[in-house]
Design an enzyme around this catalytic site. Structure first.
Site, PDB file in Angstrom:
ATOM      1  N   GLY A  49      43.189  23.892  43.786  1.00 58.87           N
ATOM      2  CA  GLY A  49      41.858  23.384  42.607  1.00 58.87           C
ATOM      3  C   GLY A  49      42.293  23.007  42.144  1.00 58.87           C
ATOM      4  O   GLY A  49      40.689  22.627  41.214  1.00 58.87           O
ATOM      5  N   ASP A 105      42.019  26.792  38.390  1.00 59.32           N
ATOM      6  CA  ASP A 105      40.360  26.139  38.425  1.00 59.32           C
ATOM      7  C   ASP A 105      39.608  26.770  37.950  1.00 59.32           C
ATOM      8  O   ASP A 105      38.684  27.132  36.733  1.00 59.32           O
ATOM      9  CB  ASP A 105      40.198  25.829  39.943  1.00 59.32           C
ATOM     10  N   ASP A 108      38.762  34.547  38.586  1.00 64.04           N
ATOM     11  CA  ASP A 108      37.581  34.977  39.286  1.00 64.04           C
ATOM     12  C   ASP A 108      38.298  36.630  39.482  1.00 64.04           C
ATOM     13  O   ASP A 108      37.958  37.200  38.271  1.00 64.04           O
ATOM     14  CB  ASP A 108      37.042  34.372  40.519  1.00 64.04           C
ATOM     15  N   LYS A 136      34.440  33.323  35.411  1.00 68.37           N
ATOM     16  CA  LYS A 136      33.110  34.408  35.980  1.00 68.37           C
ATOM     17  C   LYS A 136      32.998  34.979  35.069  1.00 68.37           C
ATOM     18  O   LYS A 136      34.255  36.145  34.744  1.00 68.37           O
ATOM     19  CB  LYS A 136      33.413  33.983  37.230  1.00 68.37           C
ATOM     20  N   PHE A 157      28.783  31.614  43.436  1.00 69.91           N
ATOM     21  CA  PHE A 157      30.187  30.645  44.554  1.00 69.91           C
ATOM     22  C   PHE A 157      29.985  28.924  43.566  1.00 69.91           C
ATOM     23  O   PHE A 157      29.227  28.538  44.037  1.00 69.91           O
ATOM     24  CB  PHE A 157      30.265  30.401  45.552  1.00 69.91           C
ATOM     25  N   VAL A 158      30.945  28.787  42.947  1.00 66.87           N
ATOM     26  CA  VAL A 158      30.411  26.812  42.523  1.00 66.87           C
ATOM     27  C   VAL A 158      31.760  26.550  43.259  1.00 66.87           C
ATOM     28  O   VAL A 158      32.690  26.328  43.389  1.00 66.87           O
ATOM     29  CB  VAL A 158      30.981  27.604  41.270  1.00 66.87           C
ATOM     30  N   ASP A 164      36.410  24.368  46.031  1.00 68.88           N
ATOM     31  CA  ASP A 164      36.240  23.674  47.614  1.00 68.88           C
ATOM     32  C   ASP A 164      35.305  24.988  48.170  1.00 68.88           C
ATOM     33  O   ASP A 164      35.198  25.830  46.951  1.00 68.88           O
ATOM     34  CB  ASP A 164      37.617  23.291  48.488  1.00 68.88           C
ATOM     35  N   ARG A 170      35.785  19.538  47.224  1.00 66.97           N
ATOM     36  CA  ARG A 170      36.738  19.150  45.855  1.00 66.97           C
ATOM     37  C   ARG A 170      36.044  17.699  45.468  1.00 66.97           C
ATOM     38  O   ARG A 170      36.325  17.781  44.065  1.00 66.97           O
ATOM     39  CB  ARG A 170      37.744  19.016  46.724  1.00 66.97           C
TER      40      ARG A 170
HETATM   41  P1  IMP Z   1      41.155  35.322  41.681  1.00 68.19           P
HETATM   42  O1  IMP Z   1      42.315  34.972  42.094  1.00 68.19           O
HETATM   43  O2  IMP Z   1      39.950  36.111  42.595  1.00 68.19           O
HETATM   44  O3  IMP Z   1      41.218  35.098  40.584  1.00 68.19           O
HETATM   45  O4  IMP Z   1      40.412  33.730  42.759  1.00 68.19           O
HETATM   46  C1  IMP Z   1      40.930  32.941  42.021  1.00 68.19           C
HETATM   47  C2  IMP Z   1      41.028  31.505  43.336  1.00 68.19           C
HETATM   48  O5  IMP Z   1      40.057  31.934  44.201  1.00 68.19           O
HETATM   49  C3  IMP Z   1      40.440  29.801  42.256  1.00 68.19           C
HETATM   50  O6  IMP Z   1      41.782  29.430  42.252  1.00 68.19           O
HETATM   51  C4  IMP Z   1      39.647  29.044  43.552  1.00 68.19           C
HETATM   52  O7  IMP Z   1      40.362  28.841  44.205  1.00 68.19           O
HETATM   53  C5  IMP Z   1      38.931  30.716  44.347  1.00 68.19           C
HETATM   54  N1  IMP Z   1      37.178  30.910  43.838  1.00 68.19           N
HETATM   55  C6  IMP Z   1      37.762  31.778  42.525  1.00 68.19           C
HETATM   56  N2  IMP Z   1      35.669  31.718  42.773  1.00 68.19           N
HETATM   57  C7  IMP Z   1      35.151  30.750  42.812  1.00 68.19           C
HETATM   58  C8  IMP Z   1      34.250  29.858  43.696  1.00 68.19           C
HETATM   59  O8  IMP Z   1      33.585  30.223  42.844  1.00 68.19           O
HETATM   60  N3  IMP Z   1      34.887  28.413  43.897  1.00 68.19           N
HETATM   61  C9  IMP Z   1      35.703  28.027  44.659  1.00 68.19           C
HETATM   62  N4  IMP Z   1      37.096  28.611  44.647  1.00 68.19           N
HETATM   63  C10 IMP Z   1      36.765  29.834  44.470  1.00 68.19           C
HETATM   64 MG    MG Z   2      42.655  27.491  43.784  1.00 67.15          MG
END
Ligand code: IMP
Ligand code: MG
Length: 188
Positions: A49, A105, A108, A136, A157-158, A164, A170
């Protein structure tokens, strides 16, 4: 129909277009360059990402930079975080004694950043910071923050500019919110 026009119907609204992204990257890069002035940066980019972000950001940073990439997977193709982060590489990048900057990227749930930090800390870097393109606004199970943030967004969700949905979108040159019907179908 041309690809971009076709895909536009999947996007609910554009949050940041190419010029908004460029402008913010100029600011972020200036801040990072000032903070690390006189040092060599070891950048660890989280694939896939952060690819576009990494490539556009690093070209704006006139410092000595060494680059490594890590593949961390937390999503398994859906829009809900699984909570489990897996790494494709067994070896930990050589970060010992270095000033390390993690690039991802989006922040979340924080699972990915927490797992990457934990993995890199075992190799005793001199300093360890992180930079995310998007953050977020939401409650996080992990109390983890990034040191540098491109944009704050609502909990939607973006896609685009590296991000992606099931490996698609992407290559969009902007960041947009994906239509809810599309993500809801896959969560059932
Ligand atoms: P986390 O581990 O939940 O913080 O998520 C990190 C990974 O989840 C990011 O590197 C993204 O690949 C994916 N992700 C989280 N939210 C989104 C979104 O809104 N769109 C696309 N990918 C996301
Ligand atoms: Mg990622």
């Amino acid at each position: 129909m041309a690809y971009l026009a076709l895909v536009q119907t999947d996007i609910e609204r554009v949050l940041f277009d190419g010029s908004a992204i460029d402008k913010r990257l100029d600011e972020l890069a200036a801040q990072i360059t000032a903070d690390y002035s006189g040092r060599e940066l070891k950048v660890i980019a989280i694939l896939t990402g952060s690819l576009m972000f990494m490539s556009d950001l690093l070209r704006r940073i006139p410092l000595p930079v060494k680059l490594d990439c890590l593949s961390a997977v937390s999503y398994q193709g859906k829009t809900q975080a699984s909570g489990k982060v897996t790494f494709k590489q067994l070896a930990i990048p050589d970060v010992s004694g270095r000033d390390v900057l993690i690039l991802d990227d989006i922040l979340d749930t924080g699972h990915t950043l927490a797992a990457v930090r934990k993995r890199l800390e075992t190799a005793k870097p001199r300093s360890l910071r992180s930079c995310v393109l998007l953050r977020k606004r939401k409650q996080r199970a992990w109390h983890i923050e990034a040191n540098y943030i491109g944009f704050e967004i609502d909990d939607e969700f973006v896609v685009g500019y590296g991000l992606d949905f099931m490996e698609r979108y992407r290559n969009l040159p902007y960041i947009g919110v994906l239509r809810k019907e599309l993500t809801e179908q896959s969560n059932q």
